[in-house]
Design a protein around this motif. Structure first.
Motif, PDB file in Angstrom:
ATOM      1  N   GLU A  31       0.987  -1.169  -0.132  1.00 42.27           N
ATOM      2  CA  GLU A  31       0.011   0.149  -0.139  1.00 42.27           C
ATOM      3  C   GLU A  31       1.034   1.148  -0.270  1.00 42.27           C
ATOM      4  O   GLU A  31       0.584   2.396  -0.581  1.00 42.27           O
ATOM      5  N   HIS A  32       1.832   1.352   0.877  1.00 37.97           N
ATOM      6  CA  HIS A  32       2.837   2.441   0.842  1.00 37.97           C
ATOM      7  C   HIS A  32       3.474   2.514  -0.357  1.00 37.97           C
ATOM      8  O   HIS A  32       3.547   3.593  -1.019  1.00 37.97           O
ATOM      9  N   LEU A  47       3.940   5.584  -5.606  1.00 40.94           N
ATOM     10  CA  LEU A  47       3.860   5.547  -7.173  1.00 40.94           C
ATOM     11  C   LEU A  47       2.644   6.466  -7.726  1.00 40.94           C
ATOM     12  O   LEU A  47       2.901   7.253  -8.809  1.00 40.94           O
ATOM     13  N   SER A  48       1.498   6.617  -6.849  1.00 39.58           N
ATOM     14  CA  SER A  48       0.399   7.508  -7.207  1.00 39.58           C
ATOM     15  C   SER A  48       0.793   8.783  -7.433  1.00 39.58           C
ATOM     16  O   SER A  48       0.647   9.565  -8.094  1.00 39.58           O
ATOM     17  N   SER A  49       1.512   9.140  -6.065  1.00 39.52           N
ATOM     18  CA  SER A  49       2.019  10.537  -6.093  1.00 39.52           C
ATOM     19  C   SER A  49       3.151  10.952  -7.019  1.00 39.52           C
ATOM     20  O   SER A  49       3.072  12.052  -7.609  1.00 39.52           O
ATOM     21  N   ASP A  50       3.931  10.057  -7.435  1.00 43.68           N
ATOM     22  CA  ASP A  50       5.262  10.136  -8.348  1.00 43.68           C
ATOM     23  C   ASP A  50       4.413  10.682  -9.623  1.00 43.68           C
ATOM     24  O   ASP A  50       4.699  11.062 -10.438  1.00 43.68           O
ATOM     25  N   LEU A  54       2.552  13.874 -14.421  1.00 42.72           N
ATOM     26  CA  LEU A  54       1.303  14.225 -15.136  1.00 42.72           C
ATOM     27  C   LEU A  54       1.343  15.775 -15.180  1.00 42.72           C
ATOM     28  O   LEU A  54       1.041  16.251 -16.049  1.00 42.72           O
ATOM     29  N   ASN A  55       1.423  16.106 -13.800  1.00 45.12           N
ATOM     30  CA  ASN A  55       1.250  17.644 -13.638  1.00 45.12           C
ATOM     31  C   ASN A  55       2.255  18.543 -14.141  1.00 45.12           C
ATOM     32  O   ASN A  55       2.187  19.376 -14.991  1.00 45.12           O
ATOM     33  N   GLN A  56       3.632  17.898 -14.201  1.00 49.58           N
ATOM     34  CA  GLN A  56       4.731  18.333 -14.927  1.00 49.58           C
ATOM     35  C   GLN A  56       4.511  18.633 -16.421  1.00 49.58           C
ATOM     36  O   GLN A  56       4.650  19.433 -17.171  1.00 49.58           O
ATOM     37  N   HIS A  57       4.090  17.523 -17.068  1.00 51.07           N
ATOM     38  CA  HIS A  57       3.935  17.413 -18.518  1.00 51.07           C
ATOM     39  C   HIS A  57       2.768  18.292 -18.699  1.00 51.07           C
ATOM     40  O   HIS A  57       2.786  18.824 -19.899  1.00 51.07           O
TER      41      HIS A  57
END
Length: 70
Positions: free
Chosen positions: A46-47, A52-55, A60-63
């Motif tokens: 889970e951790h 991975l989700s936050s990475d 995606l936000n940078q892109h």
């Protein structure tokens, strides 16, 4: 002992950055051999997934920012 199992599992998960059958098999074996520590192993997974989700969101936000029309 449980803490060490969780750390070992998390470390192995961090190495899983491509679809690697041998590494997935190794993770399965570690989990099977340490079934009494299943809760710790699940928390490690889970951790790892949360990280991975936050990475992924960061990438995606940078892109998205780079492709905005000015």
């Amino acid at each position: 002992m449980a803490k060490e199992i969780g750390e070992e599992y998390l470390s192995s998960l961090a190495d899983l950055n491509v679809n690697s059958k041998p590494l997935i098999n190794m993770l399965t074996i570690i989990a099977e051999e340490n079934i009494e520590h299943a809760e710790v192993i699940v928390k490690a997974v889970e951790h790892h997934l949360a990280k991975l989700s936050s990475d992924l969101n960061l990438v995606l936000n940078q892109h998205s920012s780079k492709n905005r029309i000015q």
